[in-house]
Design a protein around this motif. Structure first.
Motif, PDB file in Angstrom:
ATOM      1  N   SER A   1      -0.922  -5.786   9.846  1.00 56.92           N
ATOM      2  CA  SER A   1      -1.398  -5.480   8.401  1.00 56.92           C
ATOM      3  C   SER A   1      -1.756  -6.892   7.701  1.00 56.92           C
TER       4      SER A   1
ATOM      5  N   LEU B   1      -5.366  -9.079   6.910  1.00 56.16           N
ATOM      6  CA  LEU B   1      -5.913  -9.194   5.600  1.00 56.16           C
ATOM      7  C   LEU B   1      -5.127 -10.681   5.244  1.00 56.16           C
TER       8      LEU B   1
ATOM      9  N   LYS C   1     -12.503  -8.051  -3.429  1.00 53.10           N
ATOM     10  CA  LYS C   1     -11.462  -6.862  -2.630  1.00 53.10           C
ATOM     11  C   LYS C   1      -9.733  -7.749  -3.316  1.00 53.10           C
TER      12      LYS C   1
ATOM     13  N   ILE D   1      -6.099  -7.820  -2.800  1.00 49.44           N
ATOM     14  CA  ILE D   1      -5.266  -7.740  -1.665  1.00 49.44           C
ATOM     15  C   ILE D   1      -3.562  -7.539  -2.373  1.00 49.44           C
ATOM     16  N   LYS D   2      -2.529  -5.797  -3.094  1.00 49.87           N
ATOM     17  CA  LYS D   2      -1.125  -5.774  -2.919  1.00 49.87           C
ATOM     18  C   LYS D   2      -0.566  -5.947  -2.337  1.00 49.87           C
TER      19      LYS D   2
ATOM     20  N   LYS E   1       1.241  -2.938  -2.121  1.00 47.97           N
ATOM     21  CA  LYS E   1       1.455  -2.170  -0.882  1.00 47.97           C
ATOM     22  C   LYS E   1       0.842  -2.302   0.455  1.00 47.97           C
ATOM     23  N   ASP E   2      -0.413  -3.113   0.596  1.00 47.74           N
ATOM     24  CA  ASP E   2      -1.765  -3.371   1.597  1.00 47.74           C
ATOM     25  C   ASP E   2      -1.069  -3.892   2.751  1.00 47.74           C
TER      26      ASP E   2
END
Length: 632
Positions: free
Chosen positions: A197, A201, A256, A258-259, A261-262
Motif C-alpha cells: 500500500s 501511494l 487526495k 493520505i492518512k 490508516k490508508d
C-alpha cells in the motif's frame, strides 16, 4: 615522666577523661554506618549507552567504536573493555589503583561531551563508578498476590504499577541510590506498515516518521485574555490512542489526502519483551535496592521495610490487587554475622578476665587491668568515626583479635608496680617508679606491633581496602592501650590499693584461698622448668643431643604445618540464606525461549523442601536465578 606523675596526682581528671571517652565512644558506635564488609572502591568507571532496536553489530559500529575512539585518551586509564549487545553498549574503563576517581569521572565526562556523531535517537551515555556499595542490591522485593486463589496478573500491568508507585517510593527512602526493576515493558503504540500500500501511494518510511514525530506534540499558542481572566492556549497534538495516529495526515496530493490508516495499522501494546521475571513458577516483577556509598545498610534496610508497608497500604487504598513482599534483606545476614562476632568478642573478654584472675589472684588487680579492655576498645570507635570507616565484620574481627592484646601493656605495668610494692615503697611511689621503669619497654613492644599493621592502611589495592579496617582497629587498640597503661593503670592502682611506705604487700585473696592449689602447682612447674633448662644449657653430650632433637622437632612441625594448610581463598563463605546461579544465554535467543528452557529446572527447585521460593530473571542487566532458603 611528667605524664605519669600528672595522672597519679590528678586522678579526678583521669576519671573524667575515662568517662567522657566511654560516652563519646558509645555515641560514635551508635552513629557509625553498619554494613557486611568494608567498601571496596574499584578504579573502574562504566559507560552505558542505550539504543533500542539496534543489533549488536550496529551497536558496536555506531556507538561503541565511536566512544572508544574518544575515551582512549583518558588520563591514567590502564585498560578499556567493551560489550555490544542488543540495544546496549557498555564500555568499562579500568584505572591504576590510587587514582582520584572524582577527577577520572570528570575527565571521562568531558571526553563524552566531545562525542558528536552518536545516532540521534540513542540515549545519552551514563557514567557509573564501580564500587562494592553499588555492585549488588542490599534488598530484593517482589510482587505477590494478596490471595493465592487469585488469577495471575499480567506482567506488563505489574511493571506499570512498579514504575508509577513502587520505584519512585523506594527512591525517596534515605540511603537508597537506585532501584533495579526487572520484569515487563513500557506501553507503546506500534505502527505496522503494509509495504504494498505504501508503494502504491508513493509514501516512504521517512515521510511517515517525520510526520508522526512532528504531529505527536503539544504546541504553545500564546495567551488569551478576557475581562477578568487570562488563559494559556495550547494546540493539542499528542497521540492518546490508536485512532489519533490512524487519522494523522501524511501527505496531500491535490485533492487526495493520505492518512496512516490508508497503509498501516496501529497496535496499542507494549515494547518488545526484553525482561522476564518468574517467582516460584509465576510471572512477577522484582526490585533490587541499591544503597548510596557509605550509607548505613541496617538503617537503609529498616527504612525500606517500613516504606514497603506504606506502599502495601497505598496499593490497598487504590484497589490494586498486588502485594509487595521482601524476599531478601542483607541486614539479616549482617545481624547474624555481627551477633556472632560480638558474642566471640564478649567471650574472649571474659576468658581474658578469667585468666587474669587466675594469675593475679586479686579482685582489685583484676579490676585495674580489666578496665583497660573497654576503655581501649570503645575508644576505637572514635578513631573509626574520625577516619570515616564503618562497623563491619572485618573491623569487629580486629577488635576481637585485640581483646587479649590490649591487656598486655597493662599487665606488664601492673606487675612491675606490684614488684615495687613488695619493696615497701608505698602505693604512690611504687605506682610512679613501676610505671616509669617499664614504659620504654612497653613503648617498644607497642611500636613493633604497630609496624606490622600500619603499612596495611596505606595499601591502595582491593586487599588493602578490604583489610584496612582490621589494621586500623588493632593499631588503634594497641596504641590506646599504651596510653591507658601509663596513665589509667597507675592512677587506679593508687585509688584501689592503699599501702603506706613501709607496709608489706600481701598476695591476693584468691591466691591465698581458692587458687592456692594452682599457685602451688605453678611454683612446682616453675621449679621443674628451671631444673630442665639448667640441664639442657649445660655442655654435656646428652644435653646437646636433646637440644638438636628439640630444634629438629620444631623444624618438622613447621614444615608439617605448612603442608597441612587449608586451601587458599579470597574470603570465607558464609550462609546468606540465598543461592545464586548465573546463566549465559546463547546470543540472539529471546527471553521467552530462555525462560522456557529453564522451566524444568525451576520445577525441581520449587519441589525442594528447604527452598522457600525460587526466582528466574532474564534481562539485559542480569541473567540468572536462585533460591531463597527457609530459615532454620
Amino acid at each position: 615522666m611528667k605524664l605519669i606523675d600528672y595522672s597519679i596526682r590528678n586522678y579526678h581528671t583521669v576519671i573524667v577523661v575515662i568517662v567522657m571517652t566511654l560516652v563519646v565512644g558509645f555515641l560514635c558506635f551508635q552513629t557509625l554506618p553498619r554494613q557486611l564488609a568494608p567498601t571496596v572502591d574499584k578504579p573502574q568507571i562504566e559507560v552505558k549507552t542505550e539504543y533500542r532496536g539496534l543489533s549488536p553489530a550496529e551497536v558496536e559500529r555506531n556507538i561503541t567504536r565511536r566512544l572508544e575512539d574518544q575515551l582512549e585518551s583518558v588520563e591514567g586509564m590502564k585498560k578499556m573493555t567493551s560489550t555490544s549487545q542488543h540495544g546496549l553498549s557498555t564500555v568499562n574503563l579500568e584505572f591504576e589503583w590510587g587514582i582520584d576517581k572524582n577527577l577520572a569521572m570528570l575527565d571521562v565526562n568531558n571526553k563524552l561531551q566531545q562525542v558528536k556523531d552518536l545516532p540521534v535517537n540513542s540515549d545519552k551515555p551514563t557514567l557509573r563508578s564501580i564500587s562494592s556499595d553499588n555492585s549488588s542490591p542490599i534488598m530484593w522485593i517482589v510482587f505477590d498476590k494478596p490471595n493465592e486463589n487469585m488469577p495471575n496478573l499480567d506482567q506488563n500491568y505489574m511493571y506499570k504499577v512498579g514504575e508509577d508507585i513502587i520505584v519512585p517510593g523506594l527512591r525517596r527512602v534515605k540511603g537508597i541510590a537506585d532501584v533495579w526493576h526487572f520484569g515487563g515493558e513500557d506501553r507503546e503504540m506500534r505502527v505496522e506498515f503494509d509495504p504494498y500500500s505504501m508503494a502504491r501511494l508513493h509514501v516512504t518510511y521517512q515521510d511517515v516518521i517525520n510526520q508522526l514525530s512532528g504531529e505527536n506534540q503539544n504546541t504553545r499558542a500564546g495567551f488569551h485574555d478576557e475581562a477578568n481572566r487570562s488563559y494559556t492556549v495550547r494546540a493539542m497534538g499528542e497521540f492518546l490512542n490508536p485512532d489519533d495516529i490512524l487519522e494523522t495526515v501524511i501527505k496531500r496530493d491535490g485533492e487526495k489526502t493520505i492518512k496512516v490508516k490508508d497503509f498501516a495499522t496501529v497496535v496499542d501494546g507494549y515494547q518488545r519483551t526484553a525482561s522476564l521475571v518468574r517467582i516460584s513458577g509465576n510471572l512477577s516483577n522484582a526490585f533490587g535496592v541499591i544503597r548510596k556509598a557509605g550509607a548505613n545498610v541496617v538503617e537503609t534496610c529498616n527504612l525500606a521495610a517500613k516504606k514497603v508497608e506504606e506502599l502495601n497500604q497505598e496499593l490497598l487504598n487504590r484497589g490494586i490487587p498486588i502485594k509487595v513482599k521482601i524476599v531478601y534483606k542483607e541486614v539479616d545476614y549482617i545481624d547474624e554475622a555481627m551477633r556472632l562476632v560480638k558474642s566471640n568478642l564478649a567471650f574472649g573478654a571474659l576468658l581474658a578476665v578469667g585468666v587474669l584472675l587466675l594469675f593475679l589472684g586479686s579482685v582489685r588487680s583484676l579490676l585495674i587491668v580489666a578496665i583497660s579492655i573497654p576503655v581501649s576498645l570503645i575508644s576505637v570507635f572514635i578513631i573509626l568515626k574520625l577516619l570515616g570507616r564503618s562497623i563491619n565484620i572485618i573491623s569487629l574481627a580486629g577488635m576481637a583479635f585485640a581483646v587479649g592484646m590490649v591487656v598486655d601493656n597493662s599487665i606488664v605495668v601492673l606487675e612491675n608496680i606490684y614488684r615495687h610494692l613488695t619493696m615497701k615503697k608505698g602505693v604512690f611511689k611504687a605506682a610512679y617508679d613501676g610505671t616509669l621503669e617499664v614504659w620504654g619497654a612497653v613503648l617498644a613492644s607497642t611500636l613493633t606491633t604497630l609496624a606490622v599493621f600500619i603499612p596495611i592502611v596505606f595499601i591502595q589495592e582491593e586487599a588493602g581496602q578490604m583489610f584496612r579496617d582490621i589494621a586500623i582497629t588493632i593499631s588503634a587498640s594497641i596504641a590506646l592501650s599504651l596510653l591507658v597503661s601509663i596513665t589509667v593503670i597507675p592512677t587506679l592502682t593508687t585509688l584501689l590499693i592503699r599501702l603506706k611506705p613501709g607496709e608489706e604487700y600481701k598476695p591476693g585473696f584468691f591466691h591465698q584461698t581458692l587458687f592456692k592449689p594452682f599457685v602451688f602447682l605453678g611454683v612446682k612447674m616453675g621449679d621443674g622448668y628451671s631444673v630442665i633448662m639448667k640441664w639442657l644449657l649445660c655442655y654435656s653430650p646428652v644435653s646437646i643431643i636433646f637440644r638438636v632433637l628439640i630444634l629438629a622437632s620444631v623444624g618438622w612441625m613447621l614444615l608439617y604445618s605448612v603442608k597441612t594448610l587449608p586451601e587458599k581463598d579470597y574470603l570465607p563463605y558464609g550462609n546468606v540464606g540465598m543461592v545464586f546461579m548465573l546463566i549465559e544465554p546463547v546470543a540472539g535467543t529471546p527471553v521467552e525461549t530462555n525462560m522456557r528452557y529453564m522451566a524444568k529446572y525451576e520445577k525441581k527447585i520449587v519441589a525442594m523442601e528447604d527452598v522457600d521460593r525460587n526466582f528466574l530473571v532474564f534481562s539485559s542487566r542480569f541473567n540468572g536465578g536462585g533460591a531463597i532458603i527457609k530459615k532454620e
